[in-house]
Design a protein around this motif. Sequence first.
Motif, PDB file in Angstrom:
ATOM      1  N   THR A 215      26.353 -44.302 -91.943  1.00 32.77           N
ATOM      2  CA  THR A 215      27.468 -45.245 -92.142  1.00 32.77           C
ATOM      3  C   THR A 215      27.050 -46.697 -91.950  1.00 32.77           C
ATOM      4  O   THR A 215      27.749 -47.606 -92.397  1.00 32.77           O
ATOM      5  CB  THR A 215      28.616 -44.945 -91.164  1.00 32.77           C
ATOM      6  OG1 THR A 215      28.164 -45.140 -89.818  1.00 32.77           O
ATOM      7  CG2 THR A 215      29.136 -43.523 -91.348  1.00 32.77           C
ATOM      8  N   GLY A 216      25.931 -46.916 -91.249  1.00 31.99           N
ATOM      9  CA  GLY A 216      25.513 -48.285 -90.942  1.00 31.99           C
ATOM     10  C   GLY A 216      26.355 -48.920 -89.858  1.00 31.99           C
ATOM     11  O   GLY A 216      26.392 -50.148 -89.735  1.00 31.99           O
ATOM     12  N   LEU A 244      32.748 -41.029 -95.193  1.00 33.01           N
ATOM     13  CA  LEU A 244      31.402 -40.534 -95.434  1.00 33.01           C
ATOM     14  C   LEU A 244      31.436 -39.357 -96.402  1.00 33.01           C
ATOM     15  O   LEU A 244      30.610 -39.265 -97.324  1.00 33.01           O
ATOM     16  CB  LEU A 244      30.764 -40.123 -94.103  1.00 33.01           C
ATOM     17  CG  LEU A 244      29.302 -39.667 -94.115  1.00 33.01           C
ATOM     18  CD1 LEU A 244      28.407 -40.760 -94.677  1.00 33.01           C
ATOM     19  CD2 LEU A 244      28.863 -39.280 -92.709  1.00 33.01           C
ATOM     20  N   LYS A 245      32.402 -38.471 -96.241  1.00 29.79           N
ATOM     21  CA  LYS A 245      32.503 -37.285 -97.099  1.00 29.79           C
ATOM     22  C   LYS A 245      32.887 -37.640 -98.531  1.00 29.79           C
ATOM     23  O   LYS A 245      32.677 -36.835 -99.454  1.00 29.79           O
ATOM     24  CB  LYS A 245      33.522 -36.306 -96.509  1.00 29.79           C
ATOM     25  CG  LYS A 245      33.064 -35.661 -95.205  1.00 29.79           C
ATOM     26  CD  LYS A 245      34.131 -34.735 -94.638  1.00 29.79           C
ATOM     27  CE  LYS A 245      33.657 -34.069 -93.352  1.00 29.79           C
ATOM     28  NZ  LYS A 245      34.699 -33.198 -92.763  1.00 29.79           N
ATOM     29  N   GLU A 246      33.443 -38.834 -98.736  1.00 29.90           N
ATOM     30  CA  GLU A 246      33.842 -39.248-100.090  1.00 29.90           C
ATOM     31  C   GLU A 246      32.654 -39.728-100.922  1.00 29.90           C
ATOM     32  O   GLU A 246      32.759 -39.845-102.145  1.00 29.90           O
ATOM     33  CB  GLU A 246      34.892 -40.362-100.002  1.00 29.90           C
ATOM     34  CG  GLU A 246      36.236 -39.899 -99.443  1.00 29.90           C
ATOM     35  CD  GLU A 246      37.174 -41.056 -99.168  1.00 29.90           C
ATOM     36  OE1 GLU A 246      36.766 -42.221 -99.417  1.00 29.90           O
ATOM     37  OE2 GLU A 246      38.303 -40.810 -98.714  1.00 29.90           O
ATOM     38  N   GLY A 251      22.784 -33.956-101.425  1.00 26.96           N
ATOM     39  CA  GLY A 251      22.402 -33.436-100.117  1.00 26.96           C
ATOM     40  C   GLY A 251      23.269 -33.928 -98.977  1.00 26.96           C
ATOM     41  O   GLY A 251      23.078 -33.514 -97.824  1.00 26.96           O
ATOM     42  N   LEU A 252      24.231 -34.805 -99.280  1.00 27.02           N
ATOM     43  CA  LEU A 252      25.075 -35.379 -98.232  1.00 27.02           C
ATOM     44  C   LEU A 252      25.874 -34.304 -97.499  1.00 27.02           C
ATOM     45  O   LEU A 252      25.942 -34.298 -96.269  1.00 27.02           O
ATOM     46  CB  LEU A 252      26.004 -36.434 -98.821  1.00 27.02           C
ATOM     47  CG  LEU A 252      27.045 -37.028 -97.877  1.00 27.02           C
ATOM     48  CD1 LEU A 252      26.354 -37.779 -96.740  1.00 27.02           C
ATOM     49  CD2 LEU A 252      28.000 -37.964 -98.619  1.00 27.02           C
ATOM     50  N   LYS A 253      26.490 -33.391 -98.253  1.00 27.14           N
ATOM     51  CA  LYS A 253      27.322 -32.368 -97.629  1.00 27.14           C
ATOM     52  C   LYS A 253      26.516 -31.533 -96.633  1.00 27.14           C
ATOM     53  O   LYS A 253      27.006 -31.191 -95.549  1.00 27.14           O
ATOM     54  CB  LYS A 253      27.948 -31.474 -98.693  1.00 27.14           C
ATOM     55  CG  LYS A 253      29.048 -32.146 -99.509  1.00 27.14           C
ATOM     56  CD  LYS A 253      29.677 -31.177-100.489  1.00 27.14           C
ATOM     57  CE  LYS A 253      30.781 -31.856-101.294  1.00 27.14           C
ATOM     58  NZ  LYS A 253      31.394 -30.920-102.281  1.00 27.14           N
ATOM     59  N   LYS A 254      25.290 -31.210 -97.002  1.00 22.31           N
ATOM     60  CA  LYS A 254      24.451 -30.401 -96.115  1.00 22.31           C
ATOM     61  C   LYS A 254      24.155 -31.144 -94.819  1.00 22.31           C
ATOM     62  O   LYS A 254      24.226 -30.571 -93.723  1.00 22.31           O
ATOM     63  CB  LYS A 254      23.137 -30.030 -96.820  1.00 22.31           C
ATOM     64  CG  LYS A 254      22.185 -29.196 -95.963  1.00 22.31           C
ATOM     65  CD  LYS A 254      20.951 -28.796 -96.723  1.00 22.31           C
ATOM     66  CE  LYS A 254      21.228 -27.688 -97.694  1.00 22.31           C
ATOM     67  NZ  LYS A 254      21.528 -26.395 -97.035  1.00 22.31           N
ATOM     68  N   VAL A 256      25.874 -33.736 -93.507  1.00 22.79           N
ATOM     69  CA  VAL A 256      27.105 -33.941 -92.732  1.00 22.79           C
ATOM     70  C   VAL A 256      27.455 -32.663 -91.963  1.00 22.79           C
ATOM     71  O   VAL A 256      27.858 -32.719 -90.796  1.00 22.79           O
ATOM     72  CB  VAL A 256      28.271 -34.381 -93.647  1.00 22.79           C
ATOM     73  CG1 VAL A 256      29.600 -34.312 -92.894  1.00 22.79           C
ATOM     74  CG2 VAL A 256      28.041 -35.796 -94.163  1.00 22.79           C
ATOM     75  N   ALA A 257      27.284 -31.518 -92.614  1.00 23.68           N
ATOM     76  CA  ALA A 257      27.534 -30.244 -91.924  1.00 23.68           C
ATOM     77  C   ALA A 257      26.586 -30.085 -90.736  1.00 23.68           C
ATOM     78  O   ALA A 257      26.989 -29.628 -89.661  1.00 23.68           O
ATOM     79  CB  ALA A 257      27.371 -29.081 -92.903  1.00 23.68           C
TER      80      ALA A 257
END
Length: 438
Positions: A215-216, A244-246, A251-254, A256-257
């Motif tokens: 997120t910075g 963040l989820k938007e 690979g973001l979802k992986k 974040v999980a």
Amino acid sequence: MVLLCHDIVGREKLEKWKFAGSGAFGYVYRARHKVWKYVVAIKILKDGARFTALDKEVEHMDKASCDYVLSVCGIFEGFPPYEGSSMTRGIITKYMDKGSVQTLLDLPSPPPWPLAVRLVHEVALGMNFLHDKKLLHGDLKPSNVLLNEDLHAKLADFGLSRVSASASNSSREATGEVGGTSVYMPPEALLDHFIKPHHSFDVYSYGIFMWSVFTGKEPFPGACRLLLEENVGREKQRPPCHKLKERNEKGLKKLVALMIRCWDQEPANRPAFGECLDDTEEVYLMHEAKVRKAVDEVLDSLDPHSNTSGSIRQTQEQSEPHDTVDNIRAGMFSRQESDTVSTETMSEAAKAKFVDDNILVLIQEVSNVMAIVQELGDMVPREIRKTIEHTLNDEEKMRELFHTALHSGGETVKAAFYTALKIHESKLVKQLSTISSS
């Protein structure tokens, strides 16, 4: 003895000393080694800290030596370059001229996704190596992940940070007074000051670290320890993830999980770093080819002479404020009573009350600290002024000012501080006045 494994470097071998920062452990200087012909960092313990603490830190750093952990180059032994100094020791490492991950968080935008992925992957590699060597970090956060000239991550300050907290009563980590390291602390440690550190502590901190990199932003800015105990420890709240989820990143979802698993309330549910690496490596390989471009982009942003520096400052002024957990933010801005007196006719008592009511936010947000100190003049004693000048960053400077001159000076000094604040931080005063009167 561990010191015998390293060169002893006296002051006569170092030149061009320059103060680089400070923390709970002591002071950091940069200097050029006359024989080695490169710039080094010298970390010197504060007065009163035991040399055995430094020896233990060196031992840990040697044991954890790898590409993702800062290496010891030598041991300083001598008189530091400041008046009245006594014989002391320090750890010498290569100077990381790109600062730390915290440097990237001070930019107006989060690190480009390929670089962010590489950073969290390299930190996981370093932490996995530490844990395999039966070592804990104990203070994993952006300012303790240093960056080399190509923005590769180097873990630093594991071991010494914990020792220094017990050696220095002035450190916020030791007193538990306000935020700082506490925002990366697991709920079980927030609620139990005497709990024995465990590997799962580092995993939790890594989850919060991931959020900061992605997120910075700094999690829970300005939140005090008591608010964190209630909202993070008991209410199980975490930094907000909806924005963040938007984002549409491969690979973001992986990740974040994984992040959410790392900051699980139950220590037993948090993955080991070996498991974390399965996910971070998979996502890193998706973006490896794009990392060099991302690094060049960030290096250009960090260059004060870059053509983009003006646009970066403009973007920073327009950027939205940090996300925080609603309950914590409500706690930060709650008021016992509304003070709607015009700022032009405020009494000394009203000005002092404004400072007291907003101190958590002021510590977090005031950036022109030394200019305000100059305005206060003799209200800030010379020795306190020198201490403030030699602290690490604006937040630490404000914290030092609050706990010394503002605290002991009472209403008169706080009112003078408010007047100086209106001169040098007018936008912040206006924002806080609006919140207070709403």
